[in-house]
Design a protein around this motif. Structure first.
Motif, PDB file in Angstrom:
ATOM      1  N   THR A  65      21.449  15.873  13.416  1.00 36.72           N
ATOM      2  CA  THR A  65      22.638  15.212  13.962  1.00 36.72           C
ATOM      3  C   THR A  65      23.165  15.981  15.170  1.00 36.72           C
ATOM      4  N   ALA A  66      23.118  17.310  15.100  1.00 33.85           N
ATOM      5  CA  ALA A  66      23.597  18.135  16.211  1.00 33.85           C
ATOM      6  C   ALA A  66      22.728  17.961  17.451  1.00 33.85           C
ATOM      7  N   LEU A  67      21.514  17.472  17.278  1.00 32.99           N
ATOM      8  CA  LEU A  67      20.610  17.230  18.404  1.00 32.99           C
ATOM      9  C   LEU A  67      20.603  15.759  18.838  1.00 32.99           C
ATOM     10  N   GLY A  68      21.522  14.981  18.277  1.00 30.99           N
ATOM     11  CA  GLY A  68      21.623  13.579  18.692  1.00 30.99           C
ATOM     12  C   GLY A  68      20.817  12.603  17.864  1.00 30.99           C
ATOM     13  N   TYR A  69      20.404  13.015  16.673  1.00 33.88           N
ATOM     14  CA  TYR A  69      19.654  12.137  15.762  1.00 33.88           C
ATOM     15  C   TYR A  69      20.485  11.890  14.514  1.00 33.88           C
ATOM     16  N   PRO A  70      21.426  10.940  14.577  1.00 36.09           N
ATOM     17  CA  PRO A  70      22.328  10.736  13.444  1.00 36.09           C
ATOM     18  C   PRO A  70      21.713   9.985  12.264  1.00 36.09           C
ATOM     19  N   LEU A  71      20.564   9.360  12.471  1.00 29.56           N
ATOM     20  CA  LEU A  71      19.951   8.552  11.419  1.00 29.56           C
ATOM     21  C   LEU A  71      18.642   9.178  10.948  1.00 29.56           C
ATOM     22  N   GLN A  72      18.446   9.141   9.630  1.00 34.28           N
ATOM     23  CA  GLN A  72      17.184   9.583   9.054  1.00 34.28           C
ATOM     24  C   GLN A  72      16.683   8.483   8.139  1.00 34.28           C
ATOM     25  N   ALA A  73      15.365   8.343   8.099  1.00 34.05           N
ATOM     26  CA  ALA A  73      14.752   7.332   7.237  1.00 34.05           C
ATOM     27  C   ALA A  73      13.575   7.958   6.501  1.00 34.05           C
ATOM     28  N   ILE A  74      13.344   7.469   5.309  1.00 28.71           N
ATOM     29  CA  ILE A  74      12.141   7.788   4.554  1.00 28.71           C
ATOM     30  C   ILE A  74      11.249   6.559   4.680  1.00 28.71           C
ATOM     31  N   VAL A  75      10.028   6.772   5.146  1.00 30.25           N
ATOM     32  CA  VAL A  75       9.109   5.659   5.389  1.00 30.25           C
ATOM     33  C   VAL A  75       7.868   5.838   4.523  1.00 30.25           C
ATOM     34  N   ARG A  76       7.617   4.843   3.683  1.00 30.43           N
ATOM     35  CA  ARG A  76       6.372   4.814   2.907  1.00 30.43           C
ATOM     36  C   ARG A  76       5.373   3.995   3.720  1.00 30.43           C
ATOM     37  N   VAL A  77       4.167   4.533   3.875  1.00 33.47           N
ATOM     38  CA  VAL A  77       3.186   3.918   4.771  1.00 33.47           C
ATOM     39  C   VAL A  77       1.894   3.641   4.006  1.00 33.47           C
ATOM     40  N   ARG A  78       1.436   2.403   4.083  1.00 34.43           N
ATOM     41  CA  ARG A  78       0.166   1.987   3.479  1.00 34.43           C
ATOM     42  C   ARG A  78      -0.730   1.456   4.597  1.00 34.43           C
ATOM     43  N   LYS A 102       0.844  13.293   2.544  1.00 38.81           N
ATOM     44  CA  LYS A 102      -0.193  12.354   2.109  1.00 38.81           C
ATOM     45  C   LYS A 102      -0.101  12.343   0.591  1.00 38.81           C
ATOM     46  N   VAL A 103       0.031  11.152   0.007  1.00 39.40           N
ATOM     47  CA  VAL A 103       0.326  11.047  -1.419  1.00 39.40           C
ATOM     48  C   VAL A 103      -0.660  10.124  -2.139  1.00 39.40           C
ATOM     49  N   THR A 104      -0.642  10.221  -3.455  1.00 43.89           N
ATOM     50  CA  THR A 104      -1.413   9.294  -4.276  1.00 43.89           C
ATOM     51  C   THR A 104      -0.556   8.063  -4.555  1.00 43.89           C
ATOM     52  N   GLY A 105      -1.160   7.044  -5.111  1.00 41.55           N
ATOM     53  CA  GLY A 105      -0.417   5.837  -5.454  1.00 41.55           C
ATOM     54  C   GLY A 105      -0.675   4.725  -4.459  1.00 41.55           C
ATOM     55  N   ASP A 106       0.206   3.748  -4.438  1.00 40.18           N
ATOM     56  CA  ASP A 106       0.035   2.583  -3.582  1.00 40.18           C
ATOM     57  C   ASP A 106       0.119   2.919  -2.096  1.00 40.18           C
ATOM     58  N   ASP A 107       0.970   3.881  -1.760  1.00 38.73           N
ATOM     59  CA  ASP A 107       1.126   4.277  -0.364  1.00 38.73           C
ATOM     60  C   ASP A 107       0.271   5.511  -0.102  1.00 38.73           C
ATOM     61  N   CYS A 108      -0.108   5.709   1.136  1.00 37.72           N
ATOM     62  CA  CYS A 108      -0.896   6.896   1.499  1.00 37.72           C
ATOM     63  C   CYS A 108      -0.022   8.009   2.064  1.00 37.72           C
ATOM     64  N   PHE A 109       1.093   7.637   2.694  1.00 34.96           N
ATOM     65  CA  PHE A 109       1.967   8.622   3.325  1.00 34.96           C
ATOM     66  C   PHE A 109       3.415   8.340   2.954  1.00 34.96           C
ATOM     67  N   VAL A 110       4.178   9.411   2.798  1.00 32.36           N
ATOM     68  CA  VAL A 110       5.634   9.328   2.701  1.00 32.36           C
ATOM     69  C   VAL A 110       6.155  10.266   3.790  1.00 32.36           C
ATOM     70  N   ALA A 111       6.936   9.712   4.716  1.00 31.74           N
ATOM     71  CA  ALA A 111       7.357  10.481   5.884  1.00 31.74           C
ATOM     72  C   ALA A 111       8.866  10.428   6.058  1.00 31.74           C
ATOM     73  N   ARG A 112       9.395  11.473   6.705  1.00 27.77           N
ATOM     74  CA  ARG A 112      10.808  11.515   7.088  1.00 27.77           C
ATOM     75  C   ARG A 112      10.852  11.372   8.598  1.00 27.77           C
ATOM     76  N   LEU A 113      11.750  10.507   9.051  1.00 32.58           N
ATOM     77  CA  LEU A 113      11.864  10.138  10.456  1.00 32.58           C
ATOM     78  C   LEU A 113      13.311  10.352  10.884  1.00 32.58           C
ATOM     79  N   VAL A 114      13.517  10.955  12.043  1.00 29.64           N
ATOM     80  CA  VAL A 114      14.872  11.076  12.606  1.00 29.64           C
ATOM     81  C   VAL A 114      14.928  10.211  13.862  1.00 29.64           C
ATOM     82  N   VAL A 115      16.026   9.470  14.014  1.00 30.47           N
ATOM     83  CA  VAL A 115      16.171   8.577  15.171  1.00 30.47           C
ATOM     84  C   VAL A 115      17.607   8.564  15.665  1.00 30.47           C
ATOM     85  N   ARG A 116      17.742   8.146  16.915  1.00 32.23           N
ATOM     86  CA  ARG A 116      19.063   8.064  17.548  1.00 32.23           C
ATOM     87  C   ARG A 116      19.756   6.732  17.260  1.00 32.23           C
ATOM     88  N   SER A 117      18.940   5.676  16.957  1.00 35.57           N
ATOM     89  CA  SER A 117      19.510   4.343  16.750  1.00 35.57           C
ATOM     90  C   SER A 117      18.553   3.492  15.922  1.00 35.57           C
TER      91      SER A 117
END
Length: 152
Positions: A65-78, A102-117
């Motif tokens: 947030t201090a760097l201008g990224y007020p939003l964070q998301a968790i993204v599951r990717v298949r 990189k994970v087991t299960g239905d998705d292959c990746f679970v990622a954290r993303l920071v964005v400005r908007s």
């Protein structure tokens, strides 16, 4: 480098790890005091913990947030069939992805993303969506920050 489990931590090692987890920039003198050692002994213990792979890095915790990224998301990717490595490369090359497992299960990746908007989120996810299905959750709060595993 393959790291072997280190189940042989003693109380002094644990005190060193806990002190460094609280403040990785503390001086060797402060670390020695926290561990109940002399500075040379603390330095030697620290060196051995690094050689054994218990300590792999000294780092800093930055608030996005201090760097201008007020939003964070968790993204599951298949990834779509045959696109696993392409999707992995897209994630690696997109700096807004600040963590990815990189994970087991239905998705292959679970990622954290920071964005400005939300518009920036859409733009980034559009690049991934060409090669994968995604499911995104916005982070409201982080009641447990990254922490040490149990040391005993």
């Amino acid at each position: 480098m393959s790291v072997q489990p280190n189940n042989d931590l003693d109380d002094i090692d644990r005190r060193i790890l806990e002190a460094l987890a609280a403040d990785a920039r503390m001086s060797l003198k402060e670390l020695a005091q926290a561990a109940g050692l002399s500075s040379p002994s603390a330095g030697e213990r620290l060196r051995r913990l690094q050689e054994r792979g218990v300590i792999s890095a000294f780092t800093v915790d930055i608030d996005p947030t201090a760097l201008g990224y007020p939003l964070q998301a968790i993204v599951r990717v298949r990834p779509l069939p045959g696109q696993l490595h392409v999707v992995e490369r897209i994630i690696q090359e997109t700096p807004e992805f600040v963590e990815c497992d990189k994970v087991t299960g239905d998705d292959c990746f679970v990622a954290r993303l920071v964005v400005r908007s939300m518009a920036q989120l859409d733009t980034i996810l559009d690049k991934v969506a060409e090669k994968a299905e995604t499911s995104t959750s916005m982070v409201k709060a982080s009641p447990v920050k990254r922490r040490l595993p149990p040391l005993s």
